[in-house]
Design an enzyme around this catalytic site. Structure first.
Site, short mmCIF file in Angstrom:
data_model
loop_
_atom_site.label_atom_id
_atom_site.label_comp_id
_atom_site.label_asym_id
_atom_site.label_seq_id
_atom_site.Cartn_x
_atom_site.Cartn_y
_atom_site.Cartn_z
N ASP A 47 0.86 -1.19 0.00
CA ASP A 47 0.00 0.00 0.00
C ASP A 47 0.89 1.24 0.00
OD1 ASP A 47 -3.25 0.28 0.96
OD2 ASP A 47 -2.03 2.11 0.98
N TYR A 103 -14.45 5.18 -13.77
CA TYR A 103 -14.51 4.09 -12.79
C TYR A 103 -15.15 2.86 -13.41
CZ TYR A 103 -15.29 1.64 -8.38
OH TYR A 103 -15.28 0.71 -7.37
#
Length: 251
Positions: free
Chosen positions: A38, A156
């Site tokens: 991450d 998206y």
């Protein structure tokens, strides 16, 4: 079930929060060694500490999924630390802006597609050789119900449809190598990404809840349960599937 993934090694991207955090925690609880990737190092290390406190084994690597060197380093960490790779959950993603299409910026398009789709492709590019070095394994990509229907902004939706296509193509190509590739397609999940959207739209909780057949949003742990199943031998004949985990929203 606690030992269903005993001895396996997994990598999880977007692992510092939301679905990724729940997935990393669940895979570790089922016996896997987990490499968490991450960009949020502080929260990522917190998740590692939580996993270790519960008796699991985890390692954090700072990863920008659009950076080839970062992704390569994540996979190499799994190899060097735990001896190989068996499971990959490619989960990192962003929502991007929700402006009308004529007002959307090229920068937003590139960023959403770069993280949500190119990031998955780049992860698979480095994960597949590592998986095939061993006895194969499982890749689970996070798409969305927006990958199965028009539900969200155009960048998206396009990115999440792309993840489904990428998943299906790789599933067919690498099945003979012992690698299963599937996608989870969550509905509305109570994650930091969704919480940001809800904060910007007062009253949206009631509207979203009213659209759900089960009358509520999902929790990240419910998506993690599906990921753990797809990663396990319990799903040994499931390949190339885009699994809705949406409480019946698309039914």
């Amino acid at each position: 079930m606690a030992d269903r993934l005993d001895g396996k090694t997994a990598v999880v991207t977007g692992a510092s929060s939301g679905i990724g955090r729940a997935s990393a925690t669940r895979l570790a609880a089922e016996g896997a060694n987990v490499v968490l990737g991450d960009i949020d190092a502080e929260r990522g290390r917190e998740v590692v500490s939580e996993i270790e406190a519960d008796g699991g084994d985890a390692t954090f690597v700072a990863v920008d999924v659009t950076d080839a060197d970062d992704v390569r380093s994540m996979v190499e960490t799994a190899r060097e630390t735990y001896g190989g790779l068996d499971i990959a959950h490619n989960n990192a993603g962003i929502e991007g802006d929700n402006d009308p299409l004529p007002e959307q910026s090229r920068e937003n398009w590139d960023r959403v597609l770069g993280i949500n789709l190119t990031g998955v492709w780049l992860a698979m590019k480095h994960e597949l050789p590592a998986l095939m070095e061993g006895d194969g394994g499982a890749i689970i990509n996070t798409s969305s119900i927006a990958g199965l229907a028009a539900d969200g902004s155009e960048p998206y939706v396009a990115s999440k449809h792309g993840v489904v296509g990428l998943t299906k193509s790789a599933a067919v190509r690498y099945a003979e190598e012992g690698v299963r590739v599937n996608a989870v397609c969550p509905g509305v999940v109570r994650t930091p990404m969704v919480e940001r959207s809800l904060e910007a739209n007062p009253g949206a909780v009631e509207a979203i809840t009213a659209e759900q057949p089960l009358g509520r949003m999902a929790e990240p742990e419910e998506i993690a349960s599906a990921v753990a199943w797809l990663a396990s031998e319990d799903a040994s004949f499931v390949n190339g599937h885009a699994l809705p985990v949406d409480g019946g929203k698309l039914a």
